[in-house]
Design a protein around this motif. Sequence first.
Motif, PDB file in Angstrom:
ATOM      1  N   PRO A  38       0.807  -1.222   0.000  1.00  0.00           N
ATOM      2  CA  PRO A  38       0.000   0.000   0.000  1.00  0.00           C
ATOM      3  C   PRO A  38       0.846   1.281   0.000  1.00  0.00           C
ATOM      4  O   PRO A  38       0.460   2.278  -0.601  1.00  0.00           O
ATOM      5  N   GLU A  39       2.015   1.222   0.655  1.00  0.00           N
ATOM      6  CA  GLU A  39       2.894   2.402   0.680  1.00  0.00           C
ATOM      7  C   GLU A  39       3.405   2.727  -0.721  1.00  0.00           C
ATOM      8  O   GLU A  39       3.534   3.890  -1.091  1.00  0.00           O
ATOM      9  N   GLN A  40       3.717   1.673  -1.494  1.00  0.00           N
ATOM     10  CA  GLN A  40       4.200   1.868  -2.857  1.00  0.00           C
ATOM     11  C   GLN A  40       3.097   2.459  -3.741  1.00  0.00           C
ATOM     12  O   GLN A  40       3.356   3.336  -4.557  1.00  0.00           O
ATOM     13  N   VAL A  41       1.875   1.979  -3.583  1.00  0.00           N
ATOM     14  CA  VAL A  41       0.752   2.499  -4.363  1.00  0.00           C
ATOM     15  C   VAL A  41       0.498   3.959  -3.985  1.00  0.00           C
ATOM     16  O   VAL A  41       0.233   4.797  -4.853  1.00  0.00           O
ATOM     17  N   ALA A  42       0.623   4.294  -2.702  1.00  0.00           N
ATOM     18  CA  ALA A  42       0.443   5.678  -2.264  1.00  0.00           C
ATOM     19  C   ALA A  42       1.524   6.585  -2.851  1.00  0.00           C
ATOM     20  O   ALA A  42       1.226   7.703  -3.302  1.00  0.00           O
ATOM     21  N   LYS A  43       2.771   6.122  -2.883  1.00  0.00           N
ATOM     22  CA  LYS A  43       3.850   6.917  -3.481  1.00  0.00           C
ATOM     23  C   LYS A  43       3.639   7.088  -4.984  1.00  0.00           C
ATOM     24  O   LYS A  43       3.902   8.159  -5.540  1.00  0.00           O
ATOM     25  N   ALA A  44       3.146   6.043  -5.635  1.00  0.00           N
ATOM     26  CA  ALA A  44       2.873   6.123  -7.076  1.00  0.00           C
ATOM     27  C   ALA A  44       1.760   7.123  -7.354  1.00  0.00           C
ATOM     28  O   ALA A  44       1.856   7.933  -8.284  1.00  0.00           O
ATOM     29  N   THR A  45       0.716   7.098  -6.540  1.00  0.00           N
ATOM     30  CA  THR A  45      -0.391   8.043  -6.701  1.00  0.00           C
ATOM     31  C   THR A  45       0.087   9.468  -6.482  1.00  0.00           C
ATOM     32  O   THR A  45      -0.280  10.385  -7.224  1.00  0.00           O
ATOM     33  N   GLU A  46       0.934   9.676  -5.486  1.00  0.00           N
ATOM     34  CA  GLU A  46       1.490  11.007  -5.225  1.00  0.00           C
ATOM     35  C   GLU A  46       2.353  11.472  -6.397  1.00  0.00           C
ATOM     36  O   GLU A  46       2.288  12.631  -6.801  1.00  0.00           O
ATOM     37  N   LEU A  47       3.135  10.568  -6.965  1.00  0.00           N
ATOM     38  CA  LEU A  47       3.966  10.894  -8.119  1.00  0.00           C
ATOM     39  C   LEU A  47       3.099  11.361  -9.292  1.00  0.00           C
ATOM     40  O   LEU A  47       3.411  12.353  -9.949  1.00  0.00           O
ATOM     41  N   ILE A  48       2.005  10.677  -9.517  1.00  0.00           N
ATOM     42  CA  ILE A  48       1.087  11.046 -10.600  1.00  0.00           C
ATOM     43  C   ILE A  48       0.458  12.405 -10.326  1.00  0.00           C
ATOM     44  O   ILE A  48       0.415  13.275 -11.196  1.00  0.00           O
ATOM     45  N   GLU A  49      -0.034  12.604  -9.109  1.00  0.00           N
ATOM     46  CA  GLU A  49      -0.715  13.850  -8.761  1.00  0.00           C
ATOM     47  C   GLU A  49       0.217  15.056  -8.823  1.00  0.00           C
ATOM     48  O   GLU A  49      -0.218  16.160  -9.124  1.00  0.00           O
ATOM     49  N   CYS A  80      15.432   2.780 -12.605  1.00  0.00           N
ATOM     50  CA  CYS A  80      15.884   3.146 -11.255  1.00  0.00           C
ATOM     51  C   CYS A  80      16.638   1.959 -10.646  1.00  0.00           C
ATOM     52  O   CYS A  80      16.525   0.828 -11.137  1.00  0.00           O
ATOM     53  N   PRO A  81      17.410   2.192  -9.580  1.00  0.00           N
ATOM     54  CA  PRO A  81      18.158   1.077  -8.965  1.00  0.00           C
ATOM     55  C   PRO A  81      17.273  -0.099  -8.540  1.00  0.00           C
ATOM     56  O   PRO A  81      17.633  -1.255  -8.760  1.00  0.00           O
ATOM     57  N   ALA A  82      16.107   0.191  -7.969  1.00  0.00           N
ATOM     58  CA  ALA A  82      15.215  -0.896  -7.543  1.00  0.00           C
ATOM     59  C   ALA A  82      14.671  -1.650  -8.757  1.00  0.00           C
ATOM     60  O   ALA A  82      14.537  -2.872  -8.733  1.00  0.00           O
ATOM     61  N   HIS A 110      11.616  -6.262  -6.463  1.00  0.00           N
ATOM     62  CA  HIS A 110      10.263  -5.792  -6.193  1.00  0.00           C
ATOM     63  C   HIS A 110       9.885  -4.764  -7.245  1.00  0.00           C
ATOM     64  O   HIS A 110      10.740  -4.135  -7.857  1.00  0.00           O
ATOM     65  N   THR A 111       8.604  -4.553  -7.425  1.00  0.00           N
ATOM     66  CA  THR A 111       8.131  -3.536  -8.351  1.00  0.00           C
ATOM     67  C   THR A 111       8.311  -2.176  -7.697  1.00  0.00           C
ATOM     68  O   THR A 111       7.824  -1.940  -6.602  1.00  0.00           O
ATOM     69  N   CYS A 112       9.015  -1.265  -8.375  1.00  0.00           N
ATOM     70  CA  CYS A 112       9.227   0.072  -7.823  1.00  0.00           C
ATOM     71  C   CYS A 112       7.969   0.917  -8.014  1.00  0.00           C
ATOM     72  O   CYS A 112       7.117   0.600  -8.842  1.00  0.00           O
ATOM     73  N   TYR A 113       7.865   1.998  -7.257  1.00  0.00           N
ATOM     74  CA  TYR A 113       6.667   2.826  -7.346  1.00  0.00           C
ATOM     75  C   TYR A 113       6.582   3.564  -8.671  1.00  0.00           C
ATOM     76  O   TYR A 113       5.492   3.957  -9.093  1.00  0.00           O
ATOM     77  N   HIS A 114       7.699   3.710  -9.375  1.00  0.00           N
ATOM     78  CA  HIS A 114       7.670   4.322 -10.707  1.00  0.00           C
ATOM     79  C   HIS A 114       6.880   3.440 -11.667  1.00  0.00           C
ATOM     80  O   HIS A 114       6.045   3.919 -12.432  1.00  0.00           O
ATOM     81  N   ARG A 115       7.166   2.142 -11.630  1.00  0.00           N
ATOM     82  CA  ARG A 115       6.444   1.188 -12.488  1.00  0.00           C
ATOM     83  C   ARG A 115       4.983   1.114 -12.113  1.00  0.00           C
ATOM     84  O   ARG A 115       4.117   1.016 -12.985  1.00  0.00           O
ATOM     85  N   ILE A 116       4.695   1.169 -10.825  1.00  0.00           N
ATOM     86  CA  ILE A 116       3.302   1.129 -10.381  1.00  0.00           C
ATOM     87  C   ILE A 116       2.559   2.343 -10.930  1.00  0.00           C
ATOM     88  O   ILE A 116       1.432   2.220 -11.421  1.00  0.00           O
ATOM     89  N   ALA A 117       3.198   3.521 -10.893  1.00  0.00           N
ATOM     90  CA  ALA A 117       2.580   4.730 -11.444  1.00  0.00           C
ATOM     91  C   ALA A 117       2.326   4.581 -12.936  1.00  0.00           C
ATOM     92  O   ALA A 117       1.260   4.948 -13.435  1.00  0.00           O
ATOM     93  N   ALA A 118       3.273   4.006 -13.661  1.00  0.00           N
ATOM     94  CA  ALA A 118       3.093   3.780 -15.095  1.00  0.00           C
ATOM     95  C   ALA A 118       1.956   2.783 -15.353  1.00  0.00           C
ATOM     96  O   ALA A 118       1.169   2.974 -16.265  1.00  0.00           O
ATOM     97  N   GLN A 119       1.859   1.768 -14.518  1.00  0.00           N
ATOM     98  CA  GLN A 119       0.774   0.781 -14.666  1.00  0.00           C
ATOM     99  C   GLN A 119      -0.579   1.438 -14.424  1.00  0.00           C
ATOM    100  O   GLN A 119      -1.548   1.169 -15.137  1.00  0.00           O
ATOM    101  N   ILE A 120      -0.650   2.331 -13.440  1.00  0.00           N
ATOM    102  CA  ILE A 120      -1.906   3.016 -13.136  1.00  0.00           C
ATOM    103  C   ILE A 120      -2.326   3.903 -14.296  1.00  0.00           C
ATOM    104  O   ILE A 120      -3.476   3.876 -14.729  1.00  0.00           O
ATOM    105  N   VAL A 121      -1.392   4.701 -14.808  1.00  0.00           N
ATOM    106  CA  VAL A 121      -1.729   5.652 -15.873  1.00  0.00           C
ATOM    107  C   VAL A 121      -2.094   4.912 -17.164  1.00  0.00           C
ATOM    108  O   VAL A 121      -3.030   5.302 -17.856  1.00  0.00           O
ATOM    109  N   THR A 122      -1.385   3.842 -17.490  1.00  0.00           N
ATOM    110  CA  THR A 122      -1.701   3.141 -18.716  1.00  0.00           C
ATOM    111  C   THR A 122      -2.981   2.319 -18.589  1.00  0.00           C
ATOM    112  O   THR A 122      -3.631   2.045 -19.602  1.00  0.00           O
ATOM    113  N   ALA A 123      -3.364   1.954 -17.373  1.00  0.00           N
ATOM    114  CA  ALA A 123      -4.614   1.201 -17.183  1.00  0.00           C
ATOM    115  C   ALA A 123      -5.834   2.112 -17.181  1.00  0.00           C
ATOM    116  O   ALA A 123      -6.943   1.664 -17.448  1.00  0.00           O
ATOM    117  N   ALA A 124      -5.621   3.390 -16.877  1.00  0.00           N
ATOM    118  CA  ALA A 124      -6.767   4.324 -16.778  1.00  0.00           C
ATOM    119  C   ALA A 124      -7.375   4.586 -18.131  1.00  0.00           C
ATOM    120  O   ALA A 124      -6.804   4.550 -19.143  1.00  0.00           O
TER     121      ALA A 124
END
Length: 116
Positions: free
Chosen positions: A50-61, A94-96, A102-116
């Motif tokens: 959940p922390e990674q998803v929250a960071k990804a959402t913040e990155l998008i916003e 990124c290094p991670a 693990h999936t980094c929050y950058h990838r999670i943000a990209a997954q969110i935006v491309t799924a929307a």
Amino acid sequence: MQRTAGHAHCLRCGRALRSAHSTALGYGPTCLRKVKAAALVHGQTSGDKPEQVAKATELIEQGGLVPLRARRVFQVVASDGVTTYRTAAQACTCPAGLRGLHTCYHRIAAQIVTAA
């Protein structure tokens, strides 16, 4: 990271932004709704922390996810606000992301935006 300048076009669909609020956010109202809904669904259905998803959402916003090619490859800003990486739903520089444990929050943000 605080942005000082807005965006003239939506970061998701590329349409021209007209209102000051949309320009400041980088997303039109419809795209912003879709991105928030996709973030909610991703947070509930993925195995990501959940922390990674929250960071990804913040990155998008905050507009830290800027499309480069065909709205599938993005340039992202790191937490330090200076370093940038290239990311997509499948990989990140990124290094991670390069370690691949693990999936980094950058990838999670990209997954969110491309799924929307």
